[in-house]
Enzyme design. Structure first.
Site, PDB file in Angstrom:
ATOM      1  N   ASP A  98       3.747  17.654 -10.360  1.00 53.80           N
ATOM      2  CA  ASP A  98       3.847  16.266  -9.929  1.00 53.80           C
ATOM      3  C   ASP A  98       2.782  15.496 -10.692  1.00 53.80           C
ATOM      4  O   ASP A  98       1.594  15.824 -10.595  1.00 53.80           O
ATOM      5  CB  ASP A  98       3.572  16.208  -8.415  1.00 53.80           C
ATOM      6  CG  ASP A  98       4.321  15.104  -7.721  1.00 53.80           C
ATOM      7  OD1 ASP A  98       4.285  13.970  -8.241  1.00 53.80           O
ATOM      8  OD2 ASP A  98       4.919  15.364  -6.652  1.00 53.80           O
ATOM      9  N   ASP A 200       5.510  10.402 -10.266  1.00 50.95           N
ATOM     10  CA  ASP A 200       5.412   9.652  -9.020  1.00 50.95           C
ATOM     11  C   ASP A 200       5.557   8.148  -9.268  1.00 50.95           C
ATOM     12  O   ASP A 200       5.005   7.626 -10.241  1.00 50.95           O
ATOM     13  CB  ASP A 200       4.014   9.952  -8.442  1.00 50.95           C
ATOM     14  CG  ASP A 200       3.841   9.486  -7.018  1.00 50.95           C
ATOM     15  OD1 ASP A 200       4.545  10.003  -6.141  1.00 50.95           O
ATOM     16  OD2 ASP A 200       2.990   8.606  -6.783  1.00 50.95           O
ATOM     17  N   ASP A 324       8.969  12.753   1.691  1.00 52.59           N
ATOM     18  CA  ASP A 324       8.798  11.378   2.171  1.00 52.59           C
ATOM     19  C   ASP A 324       9.892  10.957   3.144  1.00 52.59           C
ATOM     20  O   ASP A 324       9.832   9.856   3.692  1.00 52.59           O
ATOM     21  CB  ASP A 324       8.822  10.396   0.984  1.00 52.59           C
ATOM     22  CG  ASP A 324       7.643  10.585   0.044  1.00 52.59           C
ATOM     23  OD1 ASP A 324       6.547  10.921   0.525  1.00 52.59           O
ATOM     24  OD2 ASP A 324       7.840  10.397  -1.171  1.00 52.59           O
TER      25      ASP A 324
HETATM   26  C1  GLC Z   1       5.357   8.729  -3.834  1.00 54.83           C
HETATM   27  C2  GLC Z   1       5.132  10.047  -3.140  1.00 54.83           C
HETATM   28  C3  GLC Z   1       4.537   9.777  -1.793  1.00 54.83           C
HETATM   29  C4  GLC Z   1       3.204   9.101  -1.994  1.00 54.83           C
HETATM   30  C5  GLC Z   1       3.363   7.840  -2.826  1.00 54.83           C
HETATM   31  C6  GLC Z   1       2.048   7.357  -3.332  1.00 54.83           C
HETATM   32  O1  GLC Z   1       6.301   7.957  -3.204  1.00 54.83           O
HETATM   33  O2  GLC Z   1       6.335  10.759  -3.081  1.00 54.83           O
HETATM   34  O3  GLC Z   1       4.385  10.954  -1.041  1.00 54.83           O
HETATM   35  O4  GLC Z   1       2.641   8.767  -0.755  1.00 54.83           O
HETATM   36  O5  GLC Z   1       4.145   8.059  -3.976  1.00 54.83           O
HETATM   37  O6  GLC Z   1       1.549   8.245  -4.308  1.00 54.83           O
END
Ligand code: GLC
Length: 534
Positions: A98, A200, A324
């Protein structure tokens, strides 16, 4: 036609905190994942994507990165990571990391320098603005986690932007030095042998240079404050594609790696993230199976529209769940979750599976006092709706205390599901009718049959509004008809115009196999069938 691993294969998302604890601290870790690699291989998946494992103060559970090229001691060491990579590769599994480029932790050295003084060389690495003329935040932009997206810094008298938690300052991608630094982060991991990145919030990396207020969103549901405004100045700006192309160029310095983007967008905008010459994301995540109503006609329309809009040569993908969003078995119920997995694993395009979906894991209700997730804690009234802890609970491995996730007597970081002694890997491995058995049957078939992994998709009309049917066809290979009942009623349908003979390869009920009469195909409640056509 040859296809790449990320086209033919299945991606499995691991939330490392919750997969397998190896050292008895109640949090999952890299040696824990190594211990479960044989299991992962037995699922016939092709790649694991790990949510962030980097050093982090964990305000957003790793999505607040304090060092992009290290491993958080909770998860292990770089040596543990190298071992995981080698052991995964030895089993033919790819490893996707990630990458969180939009923001860092406020404890990242870059931000510590940036906030030290207005003339620090790293000042312009983040997005700093003076207060509005009358005082207060520079504009009305809001954080996805509630409240203003601006935080005031006493030392230097300016506000910094944070589209997420106050501990997650946004980087300034208009500064070429920031881009170069992030490209070098990518090279660090690609040199080590990782097979790609899930990037992300890739759509958010550029913001309006004029910092204009965002308009109110007339379609706001009144629940999640993240969508109170229409994000026309903070999301999906045309300039973002320029950075994405540069990131892709870094990926392309290496052989056979993949770039996946986190892209919550309507279909037309989503397609732009493949890039004009397919030079952006290999796979911009397609979240429609998560975001749309679970209804046969809605889903069919979405699949047809997505298929029709895909640019030539662009490869489709489908996602049922992630860290999420509430788990699919909770959103649509356990019976339909079986149908949903059959859909995911028989559609054209790369499927992404979220850990635990293969055993039908459900959300675990978390009382407010045990919640960790920042958007929930910032907005306690809505915590039970927007909180993400329920879908992040420990993997249910067996019927022993703590479900085999962490030793007896240790408190796991989030509670284990109450029903784990019934719903776990060990129990389901013994049961030919379990979700796990269905999952494996589907993944074995998908791997063996080119029609299912890479063949063409064509919808088949049926008179039953609750039924979604389609064929999958590759040259010189067996063809398949998939018939999915999204409803509680039974149906008898005529598919004799599609094929003269058929034989059931998989049924969600697991009790039907062998030849069927396609002119009078009966479908029970919540039943899905994969039929090999003769
Ligand atoms: C993305 C991730 C989430 C995180 C956000 C900020 O949406 O999947 O879990 O809180 O980014 O990094």
């Amino acid at each position: 036609m040859t296809y790449r691993w990320w086209q033919k294969g299945i991606v499995y998302q691991i939330y490392p905190r919750s997969f397998q604890d190896s050292n008895g601290d109640g949090v999952g870790d890299l040696p824990g994942i190594v211990r479960r690699l044989d299991y992962l291989q037995s699922l016939n998946i092709n790649a694991i994507w790990l949510s962030p494992i980097y050093p982090s103060p964990m305000h957003d559970f790793g999505y607040d990165v304090a060092d992009y090229t290290g491993i958080h001691p909770l998860f292990g060491t770089l040596a543990d990571f190298d071992r995981l990579l080698a052991e995964a590769h030895r089993r033919g599994l790819k490893v996707i990391l990630d990458l969180v480029p939009n923001h860092t932790s406020d404890e990242h050295p870059w931000f510590i320098q940036s906030r030290a003084s207005r003339n620090n060389p790293k000042r312009d690495w983040y997005i700093w603005r003076d207060p509005a003329p009358g005082g207060g935040p520079p504009n009305n932009w809001m954080s996805y986690f509630g409240g203003s997206a601006w935080a005031f810094d006493e030392t230097t008298g300016q506000y910094y932007l944070h589209l997420f938690d106050v501990h997650q300052p946004d980087l300034n991608y208009r500064n070429p030095a920031v881009r170069e630094a992030m490209f070098n982060v990518m090279r660090f991991w690609l040199d080590r042998g990782v097979d790609g990145f899930r990037v992300d919030v890739i759509t958010l990396m550029m913001k309006d240079p004029l910092f204009r207020d965002e308009p109110l969103n007339p379609d706001w549901d009144g629940i999640d404050p993240a969508y109170k405004l229409k994000h026309i100045y903070t999301s999906n700006l045309p300039e973002v594609h320029d950075i994405i192309r540069q990131m892709r160029a870094v990926i392309d310095e290496y052989d056979d790696r993949v770039m996946i983007g986190e892209t919550y967008l309507p279909n037309e905008e989503l397609m732009q993230f493949y890039g004009p010459n397919l030079n952006e994301c290999h796979l911009p995540f397609n979240f429609q199976l998560i975001t749309l109503d679970w209804d046969a006609q809605t889903v069919r329309r979405a699949v047809d529209e997505y298929e029709a809009l895909l640019p030539p040569g662009a490869w489709p993908n489908w996602v049922l769940g992630n860290h999420d969003k509430h788990r699919v078995a909770t959103r649509i119920g356990p019976a339909q979750a079986r149908v949903a997995n059959m859909l995911l694993l028989t559609l054209r395009g790369t499927p992404t599976v979220y850990y635990g979906e293969e055993i039908g894991m459900e959300d675990v209700p978390i009382p407010l006092e045990m919640m960790h997730d920042p958007p929930a804690l910032n907005q306690p009234d809505q915590a039970h709706i927007i909180g993400r802890d329920p879908e992040r609970t420990p993997m249910q491995w067996d019927s022993s205390p703590n479900a085999g996730f962490t030793p007896e007597g240790v408190q796991p970081w989030l509670p284990v599901a109450a029903d784990y002694t019934r719903r776990n890997v060990a129990v389901q491995e013994q049961d030919p009718t379990s979700m796990l058995s269905l999952f494996r049957t589907l993944t074995v078939l998908r791997r063996a049959e080119p029609s299912l992994s890479v063949g063409a998709y064509a919808p088949v009309d049926t008179p039953a509004a609750d039924v979604f049917a389609y064929t999958r066809t590759a040259p010189h290979a067996d063809r398949f008809l998939v018939v999915l009942n999204f409803g509680r009623g039974s149906h008898t349908l005529d598919f004799s115009h599609v094929a003269s003979r058929g034989s059931i390869a998989v049924s969600t009920g697991m009790h039907r196999t062998g030849p069927v009469d396609l002119s009078r195909l009966t479908l029970g409640p919540d039943e899905g069938l994969v039929i090999r056509m003769g």
